[in-house]
Scaffold this motif. Structure first.
Motif, short mmCIF file in Angstrom:
data_model
loop_
_atom_site.label_atom_id
_atom_site.label_comp_id
_atom_site.label_asym_id
_atom_site.label_seq_id
_atom_site.Cartn_x
_atom_site.Cartn_y
_atom_site.Cartn_z
N PHE A 264 0.83 -1.20 0.00
CA PHE A 264 0.00 0.00 0.00
C PHE A 264 0.87 1.25 0.00
N ASP A 265 1.94 1.25 0.76
CA ASP A 265 2.84 2.40 0.77
C ASP A 265 3.42 2.65 -0.62
N ASP A 266 3.77 1.56 -1.31
CA ASP A 266 4.28 1.70 -2.69
C ASP A 266 3.20 2.29 -3.60
N ALA A 267 1.96 1.82 -3.44
CA ALA A 267 0.86 2.28 -4.30
C ALA A 267 0.57 3.76 -4.07
N ARG A 268 0.49 4.19 -2.81
CA ARG A 268 0.17 5.60 -2.54
C ARG A 268 1.32 6.52 -2.94
N THR A 269 2.54 5.98 -2.88
CA THR A 269 3.69 6.79 -3.30
C THR A 269 3.70 6.96 -4.82
N ALA A 270 3.31 5.91 -5.53
CA ALA A 270 3.28 5.98 -7.00
C ALA A 270 2.08 6.76 -7.53
N ALA A 271 1.01 6.83 -6.74
CA ALA A 271 -0.22 7.49 -7.19
C ALA A 271 -0.07 9.01 -7.19
N LEU A 272 -1.02 9.66 -7.86
CA LEU A 272 -1.07 11.12 -7.82
C LEU A 272 -1.38 11.57 -6.39
N PRO A 273 -0.86 12.72 -5.98
CA PRO A 273 -1.23 13.25 -4.66
C PRO A 273 -2.74 13.47 -4.58
N PRO A 274 -3.29 13.53 -3.37
CA PRO A 274 -4.75 13.66 -3.23
C PRO A 274 -5.35 14.84 -4.00
N THR A 275 -4.71 16.02 -3.99
CA THR A 275 -5.29 17.17 -4.70
C THR A 275 -5.30 16.94 -6.20
N GLU A 276 -4.23 16.39 -6.76
CA GLU A 276 -4.19 16.10 -8.20
C GLU A 276 -5.15 14.97 -8.54
N SER A 277 -5.30 14.02 -7.65
CA SER A 277 -6.25 12.93 -7.87
C SER A 277 -7.67 13.47 -7.94
N LEU A 278 -7.98 14.40 -7.05
CA LEU A 278 -9.32 15.00 -7.03
C LEU A 278 -9.58 15.76 -8.33
N THR A 279 -8.58 16.44 -8.83
CA THR A 279 -8.71 17.16 -10.10
C THR A 279 -8.99 16.18 -11.24
N LEU A 280 -8.27 15.05 -11.25
CA LEU A 280 -8.49 14.04 -12.29
C LEU A 280 -9.88 13.44 -12.19
N ILE A 281 -10.32 13.12 -10.99
CA ILE A 281 -11.66 12.54 -10.81
C ILE A 281 -12.73 13.48 -11.37
N ARG A 282 -12.61 14.75 -11.05
CA ARG A 282 -13.60 15.71 -11.54
C ARG A 282 -13.53 15.90 -13.05
N ARG A 283 -12.33 15.84 -13.60
CA ARG A 283 -12.19 15.98 -15.05
C ARG A 283 -12.83 14.80 -15.77
N VAL A 284 -12.59 13.58 -15.27
CA VAL A 284 -13.19 12.41 -15.89
C VAL A 284 -14.70 12.45 -15.72
N ALA A 285 -15.19 12.93 -14.60
CA ALA A 285 -16.63 13.05 -14.38
C ALA A 285 -17.27 13.92 -15.45
N LYS A 286 -16.62 15.02 -15.81
CA LYS A 286 -17.14 15.91 -16.84
C LYS A 286 -17.15 15.24 -18.20
N GLU A 287 -16.20 14.33 -18.43
CA GLU A 287 -16.17 13.62 -19.72
C GLU A 287 -17.42 12.78 -19.92
N TYR A 288 -18.01 12.30 -18.82
CA TYR A 288 -19.23 11.49 -18.94
C TYR A 288 -20.45 12.33 -19.26
N GLN A 289 -20.29 13.66 -19.25
CA GLN A 289 -21.40 14.54 -19.60
C GLN A 289 -21.61 14.60 -21.10
N SER A 290 -20.53 14.49 -21.81
CA SER A 290 -20.60 14.68 -23.28
C SER A 290 -21.13 13.46 -23.99
#
Length: 290
Positions: A264-290
């Protein structure tokens, strides 16, 4: 692969104490078994927390182990009563007709843990699912046939989520493969609502969500999803639930749990930071609008 049932945390606490008293008294498991007229295996299962201890048996063991202090005897009795009550009670009992053993065990452990860390490959974690997303997953699983069973199972999932928002909310940390955001469960509208909900939940102080993007390439958690539960009493009581296509496996051994902490420590280190992750989640959410 069969499911391995976990012991309860309270049962493990009681078992640990009983083992220490037995060893202090210089008794073997075989000698302890003679006290209860049972097998050595039962004594081992009691000490591992896998079987409940009846109060008459507890008093017999305390007598055999020379547990004479009032405080110690009352502490062991209180642990036994709480462990046995935990096995009997709980809101999930009303849904037993739609709950398998592994899922019921997971809910029981979630109810008393103080930390949940999870890595998911393709599905939004159950504690973050909307009703519509959870319903689509439940229908796709084909494990529940009637509308009534499906709705009951969805209700179980929604009730579980009170661990994130209720009194003394659990500390929840999820690392999600980008595939979780891209897999269209229930269609675009369901996914848009689901990702919006997940983004809102990620803003709570006790919830952390990170996304591990495809661009990160190979990583140590690629083999599959897992759940790591921690408890306030001792780190040695931590549990891991590893999900497989043929059944879920509980792991309790410290070496195994430590390995999943590293994963888990390896996974969270490799993942985007929480703020960047939140930005990505919201961006993908908007893609489902189109």
């Amino acid at each position: 692969m069969p499911t391995v049932k976990p012991s309860t945390v309270l049962g493990r606490q009681l078992g640990d104490e009983l083992r220490r008293f037995r060893e202090s008294a210089g008794l073997s498991t075989a000698e302890a078994a003679e006290v209860l007229d049972c097998t050595k295996g039962k004594i081992s299962r009691i000490e591992n927390g896998h079987v409940p201890v009846r109060m008459p048996d507890l008093h017999a063991l305390m007598h055999a182990y020379d547990v004479e202090g009032t405080e110690a005897r009352e502490r062991l009795a209180a642990l036994a009563r709480r462990a046995n009550r935990r096995r009997r009670d709980g809101w999930w009992r009303q849904y037993e007709s739609v709950l398998g053993d592994a899922y019921r065990d997971q809910i029981e452990m979630e109810a008393i843990c103080n930390g949940i860390r999870t890595y998911e490959v393709q599905l939004v974690p159950g504690l973050l699912q909307t009703a519509e997303y959870g319903r689509a997953v439940t229908v796709a699983s084909r494990s529940w046939k009637t509308p009534e069973e499906i709705e009951q199972f969805v209700q179980v999932r929604l009730t579980r989520q009170e661990r994130l928002t209720g009194k003394a909310p659990v500390d929840f940390w999820a690392v999600l493969s980008e595939g979780v955001l891209r897999q269209q469960v229930g269609g675009p509208a369901v996914m848009r609502a689901q990702l919006d909900h997940m983004a809102a939940m990620a803003e709570q102080p006790n919830v952390t969500v990170q996304v591990l993007p495809f661009s990160r390439g190979a990583h140590s958690s690629m083999f599959g999803p897992y759940l790591l539960l921690s408890f306030p009493q001792l780190a040695s009581l931590d549990l891991v639930l590893s999900e497989t296509p043929t059944g879920n496996i509980w792991m309790e051994r410290e070496l195994e749990v430590a390995r999943y902490r590293e994963l888990f420590d390896d996974a969270r280190t490799a993942a985007l930071p929480p703020t960047e992750s939140l930005t990505l989640i919201r961006r993908v959410a908007k893609e489902y609008q189109s």
